[in-house]
Design an enzyme around this catalytic site. Structure first.
Site, PDB file in Angstrom:
ATOM      1  CD  GLU A 284      -2.854  -1.030  -0.121  1.00  0.00           C
ATOM      2  OE1 GLU A 284      -3.274   0.045  -0.545  1.00  0.00           O
ATOM      3  OE2 GLU A 284      -3.069  -2.100  -0.706  1.00  0.00           O
ATOM      4  CD1 TRP A 287      -1.391  -0.498  -3.803  1.00  0.00           C
ATOM      5  CD2 TRP A 287      -1.936   0.734  -5.596  1.00  0.00           C
ATOM      6  NE1 TRP A 287      -2.036  -1.314  -4.715  1.00  0.00           N
ATOM      7  CE2 TRP A 287      -2.372  -0.586  -5.816  1.00  0.00           C
ATOM      8  CE3 TRP A 287      -2.161   1.679  -6.590  1.00  0.00           C
ATOM      9  CZ2 TRP A 287      -3.026  -0.975  -6.998  1.00  0.00           C
ATOM     10  CZ3 TRP A 287      -2.810   1.298  -7.761  1.00  0.00           C
ATOM     11  CH2 TRP A 287      -3.233  -0.011  -7.950  1.00  0.00           C
ATOM     12  CD1 TRP A 315     -18.444  13.954 -17.566  1.00  0.00           C
ATOM     13  CD2 TRP A 315     -19.019  12.343 -16.115  1.00  0.00           C
ATOM     14  NE1 TRP A 315     -17.321  13.197 -17.322  1.00  0.00           N
ATOM     15  CE2 TRP A 315     -17.641  12.193 -16.434  1.00  0.00           C
ATOM     16  CE3 TRP A 315     -19.588  11.428 -15.228  1.00  0.00           C
ATOM     17  CZ2 TRP A 315     -16.843  11.191 -15.899  1.00  0.00           C
ATOM     18  CZ3 TRP A 315     -18.781  10.425 -14.691  1.00  0.00           C
ATOM     19  CH2 TRP A 315     -17.443  10.316 -15.021  1.00  0.00           C
ATOM     20  CG  ASN A 351      -8.626   2.282   0.325  1.00  0.00           C
ATOM     21  OD1 ASN A 351      -8.523   3.233  -0.450  1.00  0.00           O
ATOM     22  ND2 ASN A 351      -8.526   1.027  -0.080  1.00  0.00           N
ATOM     23  CD1 TRP A 369     -13.324  11.446 -13.646  1.00  0.00           C
ATOM     24  CD2 TRP A 369     -11.918  12.338 -12.173  1.00  0.00           C
ATOM     25  NE1 TRP A 369     -12.231  11.907 -14.336  1.00  0.00           N
ATOM     26  CE2 TRP A 369     -11.341  12.453 -13.465  1.00  0.00           C
ATOM     27  CE3 TRP A 369     -11.199  12.838 -11.088  1.00  0.00           C
ATOM     28  CZ2 TRP A 369     -10.093  13.044 -13.682  1.00  0.00           C
ATOM     29  CZ3 TRP A 369      -9.945  13.425 -11.309  1.00  0.00           C
ATOM     30  CH2 TRP A 369      -9.417  13.523 -12.594  1.00  0.00           C
ATOM     31  CD1 TRP A 392     -11.015  11.379  -5.848  1.00  0.00           C
ATOM     32  CD2 TRP A 392     -13.031  10.788  -6.630  1.00  0.00           C
ATOM     33  NE1 TRP A 392     -11.921  11.535  -4.830  1.00  0.00           N
ATOM     34  CE2 TRP A 392     -13.171  11.193  -5.292  1.00  0.00           C
ATOM     35  CE3 TRP A 392     -14.160  10.369  -7.323  1.00  0.00           C
ATOM     36  CZ2 TRP A 392     -14.407  11.175  -4.626  1.00  0.00           C
ATOM     37  CZ3 TRP A 392     -15.384  10.354  -6.666  1.00  0.00           C
ATOM     38  CH2 TRP A 392     -15.497  10.756  -5.332  1.00  0.00           C
TER      39      TRP A 392
HETATM   40  C1  LIG Z   1     -11.394   8.022  -4.275  1.00  0.00           C
HETATM   41  C2  LIG Z   1     -10.149   7.895  -3.426  1.00  0.00           C
HETATM   42  C3  LIG Z   1      -9.474   9.037  -3.023  1.00  0.00           C
HETATM   43  C4  LIG Z   1      -8.321   8.937  -2.250  1.00  0.00           C
HETATM   44  N1  LIG Z   1      -7.664  10.084  -1.858  1.00  0.00           N
HETATM   45  C5  LIG Z   1      -6.538  10.001  -1.130  1.00  0.00           C
HETATM   46  C6  LIG Z   1      -5.838  11.177  -0.725  1.00  0.00           C
HETATM   47  O1  LIG Z   1      -6.219  12.301  -1.054  1.00  0.00           O
HETATM   48  N2  LIG Z   1      -4.729  11.019   0.045  1.00  0.00           N
HETATM   49  C7  LIG Z   1      -4.252   9.794   0.404  1.00  0.00           C
HETATM   50  O2  LIG Z   1      -3.248   9.720   1.107  1.00  0.00           O
HETATM   51  N3  LIG Z   1      -4.880   8.672   0.015  1.00  0.00           N
HETATM   52  C8  LIG Z   1      -6.000   8.726  -0.734  1.00  0.00           C
HETATM   53  N4  LIG Z   1      -6.640   7.577  -1.104  1.00  0.00           N
HETATM   54  C9  LIG Z   1      -6.013   6.279  -0.822  1.00  0.00           C
HETATM   55  C10 LIG Z   1      -6.394   5.598   0.505  1.00  0.00           C
HETATM   56  O3  LIG Z   1      -7.778   5.587   0.661  1.00  0.00           O
HETATM   57  C11 LIG Z   1      -5.753   6.261   1.730  1.00  0.00           C
HETATM   58  O4  LIG Z   1      -4.374   6.426   1.506  1.00  0.00           O
HETATM   59  C12 LIG Z   1      -5.927   5.405   2.982  1.00  0.00           C
HETATM   60  O5  LIG Z   1      -7.286   5.191   3.225  1.00  0.00           O
HETATM   61  C13 LIG Z   1      -5.272   6.101   4.151  1.00  0.00           C
HETATM   62  O6  LIG Z   1      -5.518   5.390   5.332  1.00  0.00           O
HETATM   63  P1  LIG Z   1      -4.333   4.681   6.117  1.00  0.00           P
HETATM   64  O7  LIG Z   1      -3.217   5.638   6.332  1.00  0.00           O
HETATM   65  O8  LIG Z   1      -4.923   4.027   7.304  1.00  0.00           O
HETATM   66  O9  LIG Z   1      -3.860   3.603   5.056  1.00  0.00           O
HETATM   67  P2  LIG Z   1      -3.094   2.223   5.254  1.00  0.00           P
HETATM   68  O10 LIG Z   1      -4.004   1.155   4.745  1.00  0.00           O
HETATM   69  O11 LIG Z   1      -2.542   2.063   6.592  1.00  0.00           O
HETATM   70  O12 LIG Z   1      -1.907   2.331   4.189  1.00  0.00           O
HETATM   71  C14 LIG Z   1      -0.623   2.889   4.530  1.00  0.00           C
HETATM   72  C15 LIG Z   1      -0.312   4.037   3.593  1.00  0.00           C
HETATM   73  O13 LIG Z   1      -0.250   3.582   2.250  1.00  0.00           O
HETATM   74  C16 LIG Z   1      -0.758   4.579   1.366  1.00  0.00           C
HETATM   75  N5  LIG Z   1      -1.934   4.053   0.665  1.00  0.00           N
HETATM   76  C17 LIG Z   1      -2.799   3.119   1.095  1.00  0.00           C
HETATM   77  N6  LIG Z   1      -3.732   2.865   0.159  1.00  0.00           N
HETATM   78  C18 LIG Z   1      -3.451   3.682  -0.882  1.00  0.00           C
HETATM   79  C19 LIG Z   1      -4.049   3.898  -2.157  1.00  0.00           C
HETATM   80  N7  LIG Z   1      -5.119   3.210  -2.565  1.00  0.00           N
HETATM   81  N8  LIG Z   1      -3.505   4.830  -2.960  1.00  0.00           N
HETATM   82  C20 LIG Z   1      -2.415   5.534  -2.590  1.00  0.00           C
HETATM   83  N9  LIG Z   1      -1.798   5.352  -1.397  1.00  0.00           N
HETATM   84  C21 LIG Z   1      -2.311   4.451  -0.563  1.00  0.00           C
HETATM   85  C22 LIG Z   1      -1.162   5.757   2.226  1.00  0.00           C
HETATM   86  O14 LIG Z   1      -0.126   6.707   2.229  1.00  0.00           O
HETATM   87  C23 LIG Z   1      -1.364   5.133   3.591  1.00  0.00           C
HETATM   88  O15 LIG Z   1      -1.189   6.018   4.656  1.00  0.00           O
HETATM   89  C24 LIG Z   1      -7.817   7.649  -1.893  1.00  0.00           C
HETATM   90  C25 LIG Z   1      -8.511   6.510  -2.306  1.00  0.00           C
HETATM   91  C26 LIG Z   1      -9.663   6.625  -3.062  1.00  0.00           C
HETATM   92  C27 LIG Z   1     -10.388   5.381  -3.483  1.00  0.00           C
END
Ligand SMILES: Cc1cc2nc3c(=O)[nH]c(=O)nc-3n(C[C@H](O)[C@H](O)[C@H](O)COP(=O)(O)OP(=O)(O)OC[C@H]3O[C@@H](n4cnc5c(N)ncnc54)[C@H](O)[C@@H]3O)c2cc1C
Length: 482
Positions: A284, A287, A315, A351, A369, A392
């Site tokens: 992640e 990612w 749209w 997420n 979006w 998005w």
């Molecule tokens: C529509 C949408 C919008 C999003 N907008 C953002 C945003 O503005 N900022 C943001 O940081 N994340 C965003 N995310 C990704 C993800 O939802 C969040 O990073 C995550 O929920 C953060 O929670 P956590 O720190 O507990 O993640 P954890 O599950 O603990 O993951 C650890 C770290 O990995 C990174 N990560 C995890 N999942 C993703 C992912 N899918 N994409 C990119 N990085 C990821 C984050 O930096 C996160 O802190 C978005 C996802 C979606 C579907």
């Protein structure tokens, strides 16, 4: 005595901060500065929730610097003008900062570097694990699909060890002449930046959060000790603390991705030696890296589709009432409303729920979006230009490695699968707390008698009909050229 200027931007930490370490290595005295440029640029365009976080994060950085004999100098204006003036007045040996990779900041930084010609400007890799230009396919093309990107990167992990925090940061003693010369560049109190809105929302939103480098470090340690091993399964359940919640700390650089990777690996030297929870967690974090690579390689994707066919997507033309209902958590679809209310109340959303609310906005309501991206940008404390745009575009099916458009999340089934006992919905949509589990995710199926007294809206759209309309709209662009 040589002076080094350290320009803090999205790297509000002392440990694993290569710009700060280099400045201390090369100069006798250090001036740490933060320049608030509210006119334009990524930092200037940040949403309300991130502004609140920024305020607290700057405060925390100032306190850490003070504990090491220094302090943060807060200035406001155009860095392209301020930095050369400061550099000249202080006769600096170097100006040091850590790189950001979004197109607006990259463009600004290029001009700043030019304006600092002759003042030893140096920038460093700190907010990503690897330089985007170093993680390309063998033929030199950027990756558009995550799995091969991950397979390439995983062999390079855990990478270097993070840098330790400096024990002491030698403070600049301004000579009288320099002090008079930089009068116009005087510090301003943090409160003058007006990052905190006069709404009680800002205080309540921050209640669940502790901000700053020390808090981020503590949170990571706790996560690795207790939750990481179950992360693979727990990360999809929005009612529990199954994920790290490090995203806002990462966004503001209170912790670096390298520190997270190093702490997760410990003494282990390969991804194969991690348990399945840890490996998924590392993936992640990669990612995030992938998202930053995408906007570096395809800068237009911050607000335009990577798949150009989506520029012609039909749209909905008028959608303000539906958009408002979605933003306020009043769509009548419980899992959507729970997510949107969690977002507004805490600045964060799980997420799994982010994916479901995004799919609903784009596919069931046919709202562009970019509207969702904008709302998230304003309300998320982790709002990040790269991850938000990728998230998005993933949901829309228009981005790299995106969910195919025809995969429309069914919010009822998502709720029944990932919020089986309804704890998440009951927490954020208390109007439904007495509804039995069988109907919690589809209260419109309750009998009229059972619905009596339930102060909850009817669904904004019929899920089946709107799904069909979305697929037809997609058919309209499917055959056009990529
Ligand atoms: C529509 C949408 C919008 C999003 N907008 C953002 C945003 O503005 N900022 C943001 O940081 N994340 C965003 N995310 C990704 C993800 O939802 C969040 O990073 C995550 O929920 C953060 O929670 P956590 O720190 O507990 O993640 P954890 O599950 O603990 O993951 C650890 C770290 O990995 C990174 N990560 C995890 N999942 C993703 C992912 N899918 N994409 C990119 N990085 C990821 C984050 O930096 C996160 O802190 C978005 C996802 C979606 C579907």
């Amino acid at each position: 005595m040589s002076v080094g200027l350290v320009w803090f931007r999205q790297d509000f930490r002392l440990a694993d901060n290569p710009a700060l370490t280099a400045a201390i290595d090369q100069c006798d005295e250090i001036l740490p500065v933060y320049i608030h440029d509210s006119r334009e640029g990524t930092i200037g365009q940040i949403g309300q929730a991130t502004q609140v976080w920024l305020h607290h994060s700057l405060q925390a950085l100032h306190e850490s610097l003070t504990a090491r004999g220094s302090s943060l100098h807060v200035l406001a204006g155009d860095p392209e003008k301020i930095l050369p003036q400061l550099a000249k007045a202080l006769e600096v040996r170097g100006v040091f900062w850590n790189r950001c990779y979004d197109p607006v900041t990259l463009k600004r930084d290029k001009s700043v570097k030019k304006a600092l010609d002759g003042f030893g400007a140096q920038s460093f890799l700190a907010n990503l694990l690897f330089e985007p230009v170093k993680t390309l396919k063998a033929n030199g093309d950027p990756y558009r699909v995550f799995t091969p990107y991950w397979k390439n990167l995983m062999h390079l992990l855990p990478g270097n060890l993070p840098l330790p925090a400096p024990r002491k940061i030698p403070t600049v003693v301004l000579k009288k002449t320099a002090a008079s010369k930089i009068k116009s560049l005087q510090d301003i109190p943090l409160s003058k930046l007006e990052l905190l809105p006069e709404l009680p929302w800002a205080d309540s939103m921050m209640t669940p959060w502790a901000v700053g480098e020390a808090a981020a470090k503590k949170k990571l340690a706790r996560f690795l000790k207790t939750e990481a091993k179950h992360y693979n399964d727990a990360r999809d359940i929005p009612s529990i603390q199954g994920t790290s919640r490090l995203s806002p700390h990462l966004h503001f650089g209170e912790i670096s991705p390298l520190q997270i990777i190093a702490a997760t690996f410990g003494k282990r030297r390969s991804v194969m030696s991690l348990n399945v929870g840890e490996e998924t967690f590392v993936k992640e974090v990669v990612w995030r890296e992938f998202a930053h690579n995408l906007i570096y390689q395809f800068p237009h994707t911050i607000d335009k589709p990577l798949d150009a066919r989506f520029e012609k997507f039909p749209w909905a033309k008028k959608y303000q009432p539906q958009l408002t209902a979605w933003q306020r958590g009043q769509t009548g679809i419980p899992i959507i409303d729970a997510g949107m209310r969690e977002l507004y109340a805490t600045g964060w959303m799980h997420n799994r729920v982010r994916m479901v609310v995004a799919s609903f906005l784009i596919k069931n309501l046919l709202i562009p979006w970019q509207e969702g991206e904008r709302w998230f940008r304003d309300t998320l404390v982790d709002a990040d230009v790269a991850s938000n745009a990728m998230g998005w575009q993933w949901a829309a099916g228009s981005g790299a490695d995106a969910a195919p458009f025809f995969r429309v999340f069914n919010p009822v089934l998502q709720g029944e699968k990932f919020d089986k006992e309804g704890d998440y919905v009951r927490c954020w949509v208390p109007e439904l707390s007495s509804v039995p589990n069988k109907f919690l995710h589809k209260p419109w199926e309750l009998s009229p008698i059972e619905r009596q007294g339930l102060d909850y809206p009817a669904p904004l759209v019929d899920l089946k009909i709107s799904r069909k309309a979305a697929l037809e709209a997609f058919e309209a662009i499917k055959t056009s050229q990529k």
